[in-house]
Structure formats: structure tokens, C-alpha cells
Design a protein around this motif. Sequence first.
Motif, short mmCIF file in Angstrom:
data_model
loop_
_atom_site.label_atom_id
_atom_site.label_comp_id
_atom_site.label_asym_id
_atom_site.label_seq_id
_atom_site.Cartn_x
_atom_site.Cartn_y
_atom_site.Cartn_z
N SER A 78 1.21 15.82 -17.72
CA SER A 78 1.15 17.56 -18.63
C SER A 78 -0.38 17.42 -18.29
CB SER A 78 1.82 17.56 -20.19
OG SER A 78 1.13 16.99 -21.06
N LYS A 79 -1.44 17.38 -18.74
CA LYS A 79 -2.50 17.19 -18.41
C LYS A 79 -2.72 17.58 -16.98
CE LYS A 79 -7.33 15.75 -19.14
NZ LYS A 79 -7.58 14.94 -19.40
N LEU A 80 -2.10 17.13 -15.84
CA LEU A 80 -2.80 17.21 -14.71
C LEU A 80 -1.86 18.38 -13.40
CD1 LEU A 80 -3.62 13.49 -13.86
CD2 LEU A 80 -4.84 15.04 -14.07
N LYS A 81 -1.00 19.02 -14.20
CA LYS A 81 0.09 20.12 -14.40
C LYS A 81 -1.23 21.66 -13.09
CE LYS A 81 4.16 18.73 -15.97
NZ LYS A 81 5.05 18.30 -15.11
N PRO A 82 -1.73 21.21 -13.45
CA PRO A 82 -2.52 22.40 -13.13
C PRO A 82 -3.52 22.61 -11.54
CG PRO A 82 -3.41 22.15 -15.01
CD PRO A 82 -2.46 21.74 -15.21
N TYR A 83 -3.15 21.50 -12.08
CA TYR A 83 -4.23 20.57 -10.68
C TYR A 83 -3.04 20.79 -9.44
CZ TYR A 83 -8.42 19.25 -13.59
OH TYR A 83 -9.45 19.10 -14.38
N PHE A 84 -2.16 20.01 -9.54
CA PHE A 84 -1.04 19.85 -8.30
C PHE A 84 -0.13 21.27 -8.02
CE2 PHE A 84 -2.19 16.44 -9.79
CZ PHE A 84 -1.42 14.68 -8.62
N VAL A 85 -1.03 22.59 -8.17
CA VAL A 85 -0.02 23.96 -7.69
C VAL A 85 -1.45 24.25 -6.63
CG1 VAL A 85 -0.37 26.62 -8.51
CG2 VAL A 85 0.13 24.67 -10.56
N LEU A 86 -0.32 24.48 -5.75
CA LEU A 86 -0.87 24.29 -4.61
C LEU A 86 -2.39 25.91 -4.81
CD1 LEU A 86 1.34 23.99 -2.16
CD2 LEU A 86 -0.79 22.71 -2.74
N ARG A 93 0.61 -1.19 -0.12
CA ARG A 93 0.12 0.04 0.16
C ARG A 93 1.20 1.12 0.29
NH1 ARG A 93 -5.10 -1.56 3.72
NH2 ARG A 93 -6.12 -3.29 2.39
N VAL A 94 2.29 1.16 1.16
CA VAL A 94 3.20 2.07 0.58
C VAL A 94 3.72 2.32 -0.81
CG1 VAL A 94 4.98 3.29 1.04
CG2 VAL A 94 3.62 2.51 2.95
N PHE A 95 3.63 1.27 -1.48
CA PHE A 95 4.23 1.37 -2.69
C PHE A 95 3.00 2.13 -4.02
CE2 PHE A 95 4.85 -0.60 -6.83
CZ PHE A 95 5.69 0.19 -7.44
N MET A 96 1.99 1.40 -3.39
CA MET A 96 1.17 1.55 -4.42
C MET A 96 0.82 3.93 -4.61
SD MET A 96 -2.64 -0.16 -4.69
CE MET A 96 -2.83 0.52 -2.61
N MET A 97 0.78 3.99 -3.04
CA MET A 97 0.29 5.57 -3.29
C MET A 97 1.54 6.46 -4.03
SD MET A 97 1.17 7.25 0.62
CE MET A 97 2.55 6.88 0.65
N VAL A 98 2.33 5.82 -3.54
CA VAL A 98 3.86 6.36 -3.96
C VAL A 98 4.20 6.65 -5.85
CG1 VAL A 98 6.13 6.88 -4.36
CG2 VAL A 98 5.33 6.28 -2.17
N MET A 99 3.72 5.43 -5.91
CA MET A 99 3.48 4.77 -7.23
C MET A 99 2.74 5.97 -8.17
SD MET A 99 3.68 1.69 -10.34
CE MET A 99 3.36 2.24 -11.49
N LEU A 100 1.23 6.04 -7.58
CA LEU A 100 -0.29 6.45 -8.61
C LEU A 100 0.57 7.99 -8.14
CD1 LEU A 100 -2.40 6.41 -9.86
CD2 LEU A 100 -3.68 6.96 -7.80
N TYR A 101 1.15 8.52 -7.22
CA TYR A 101 1.33 9.89 -7.13
C TYR A 101 1.91 10.60 -8.33
CZ TYR A 101 3.25 14.13 -4.74
OH TYR A 101 3.98 15.66 -5.11
N PHE A 102 3.65 9.85 -8.44
CA PHE A 102 4.13 10.04 -9.60
C PHE A 102 4.13 10.31 -10.53
CE2 PHE A 102 7.36 9.79 -5.59
CZ PHE A 102 7.91 10.95 -6.14
N ILE A 103 2.86 9.05 -11.51
CA ILE A 103 1.97 8.81 -11.95
C ILE A 103 1.54 10.74 -12.98
CG2 ILE A 103 0.79 7.40 -13.40
CD1 ILE A 103 1.25 5.16 -12.75
#
Length: 454
Positions: A217-225, A202-212
Amino acid sequence: MNISIYTKEFKQNLNLALPVMLGQLGHVLVGFVDNVMIGRLGAAQLAAVSLGNTMIFFALLIGLGFSFAITPLVAEADGEGDIVKGRSFFQHGMVMCGVNGILLFLFLIVARPVLYYLDQPAEVVDLAIPYINIVAISMIPMMIFQGLKQFADGLSMTKYAMYATIAANVINVIFNYLLIYGIWFFPRLELEGAAIGTLLSRVFMMVMLYFILKNKSKLKPYFVLMKRSLKKETFKKLLSLGFPTALQMLFEGGIFTASVILAGTIGTNAQAANQIALNLVSMTFMVATGLGVTATIRVANQKGKKDYINLRRIANSIYLQTFLISAVFTVAFILLKSFLPTLYIDDQQVINLAAQLLVVAALFQLSDGLQVAFLGALRGMQDVKVPTIICFVAYWLIGFPISIYFGQEEYYGSAGIWFGLLAGLTVSAILLYIRFNNLTHPKKEKLKKAYETT
């Protein structure tokens, strides 16, 4: 009626649903592998995992229910083309999921002694407690992963969570094998080894999905605080959807959990058989869950576009597809009822009991699959309060009393417990469809006015 107006949606439905199905099946298949590996240790160990997972499952349902609020809100914002709104729901949702993970961990630690008061075999409880201690920690990364997954689902990007889940499952299976049996230089930890495998995966799963997701590029605006601080109104919106959804899942999952407790009062063999049947049913349920998520996404998209005619048509296409797939599972359970339990254990008495339960499970495949799809569509419409009441009535005022009465040894025993599950799921499916039909029927003046003011 021209059925092609529904069947032409099957491909798009499946494109969205298939990654969710495979990801969810991945979780269940790991449970299947866990049960097979632990089943080789004996009926008491298998029953202990069943008992431990009932408490963990209870906590998990709460967290999942709250996280499910993210998907329809992000999907609706996506339908409107409003990235700022979607980002707000995503980031507030992640905070909510992180807090939930910590609270669920604490809940499991505090609630462990309850197992000693549930009239379960003492040896089973003693084995279950250490298992729970370790898996409880995994609730934190699991909830963070779930927040990321529901966000991606809301944007119709369902495949990335599947990738992370499949990779994590491989890790889980490997470490389970090494730590349960003590292979190579690893210690033989049996049930605790299975719990450690779950935590690591579960730790691996969380980390992997976060970095994916962060690197898309389409999701970069969503990760701007967000520049502004967290808003109470946004949390209120998430909680107003998440809390009823969590209750829905608790009411349904709770009756399955109750079946484990009731089976445990009959004996270790009955509880082991119940665990086998539940694990098999969970696999088919996850397929229906994929279509339920698809219903949430597509209905919420249409709601964002204010296209209510296609909203009803698309939802009905998902219902039809769910019915056809569930019918296949019904036939499969009937034909394979005596074979499937042998994959878990070689105790003939347990196998015979599990085969009886699979006959009942075959009967409720249709209603179970359909009620998931109906709930998914209603969630996409952000209609959660009335469905919550429906779930409570169906499972706890109708299904549970039937389970208690017919589950007594002098009546039908384990099979009687499952008669209650059959009744609850069937009533739920009927009432949920009536609710959906009432909300979306184009001939209703009340609905027309609602459409005009939406």
C-alpha cells in the motif's frame, strides 16, 4: 573520541545492510553451487564457466552501474518527502533498465567470438560459447529486477529483493541439479543445463519482486503511471550518475575479469584455481556491498534532509563496521585457505594453487571492503566523477601493470596476478577516503559555503 557515537548506528546499518547482504550472497552462493556441480565434471568445464562468466560479468557490471543511479535519487527524494519526484526517478529508471537489458543481451551475442582471440584453451572456449548463448537472454529480466530492487533500496525497503532472490536461488539450484546431470526424466545438458537454470530463476525473481512491491500500500503511488511523457532531463540526471558508476564497476570488475584471462594464459589448472578463489572472494565482497548500499541510502537521506553533520557521522559508523567485519574475513581466509578449495574440486594441484591465491585475498579484505563503503557514501552524495577517475588510476594504471609483470610464470604466476589486485584495491581505498574526507570535513570554508547553497 567517543566511539559510541558510531557504534550506536551499527544496528540500523545492519538492519538495512543484512537483507542486501543475504540477497547478494544468494547470487554468489548459487554461483558456488554451480561451480561445485560443474567442478565434478572436470577442470575444463569449470574453466569454461569461469571464462563464460567473465564476459557475462562484464555486461552485468554495466547494467548494475546504471541501475545504481536510481537508489540515491529515490533516497534523496524520500528524505525530502517528495513522492512525485521519487516516482519520476523510479519510472524513468525502469525504462532505462529495460533498454539496458536488451542492449546487454545483444552485446553478449555479438561479442562471443572475442573469446577465440584471448589465447584461451580451445576446449574451454568451445564449452563456454553455448553457456553464454543462454545466459545472455537472462540479462533482460535481470536488469528489470535490478531496477525494481534499486527503487526499493532507495526507500530503505531492502528485504523484499532478498525474498525474491532467495526464492529464485532455490529454483536455480533445483534446475541446475536436474539439468546438469540429467536427473529423473530431464536431459543431461551439463553447462547448458546450468545456464537454463540461471535463466529460469531470473525470470521468476523479476516477476516475484514486481508483484511484492506493486501490492504494498505504501508503494501504490509509485506505480501510478505519470500523466506527463518521459522527460529528457530526468534521463539525463539518471545517466549522469549511472554512467560514471558503471565505469567505476567496470574498472574494478574489469581487473578481476583480466585476472581470469591472464590465468587462462598460464593453463587450465591456473584458471580453475582462479575461479575458485574469485568465487570465495565474491562472497565476502557481497557482504561489503550490503554496507556500501547502506552508505548510499543513509547518506542520500541525510543529504535530502540537509543534515550534513550526521551525514559524516553515519558514514564513519558504516566505515568502522565494514572494517571490523572485513577483519574477520581476513583471519578466516588465512586459517581455511587449504580447506575451502576442496569444496569445489578434488584435483590437488588446483587446490594448492587456489590456497596460494586465498592468502593474497586475505590481505586485501580490508581495503576491498572499505573501498566499497567509501564509494557507496560518495554515490549517496551524488559525487561520482572524481571517484571514477580514482578507480581507473588505482586499478588500471597501478594494479593491472603489477598483475601483468608479476603474473608471468617465471615470477609468481597466479599469485602474482593477485598482487596487482591487492595493490589496486588498496590504492583505491586510500584515495576514496581522502575524497570523502575532503568533501565532508566541517572545517573547510569551501564546504561550509556548499552546505549553505545546497
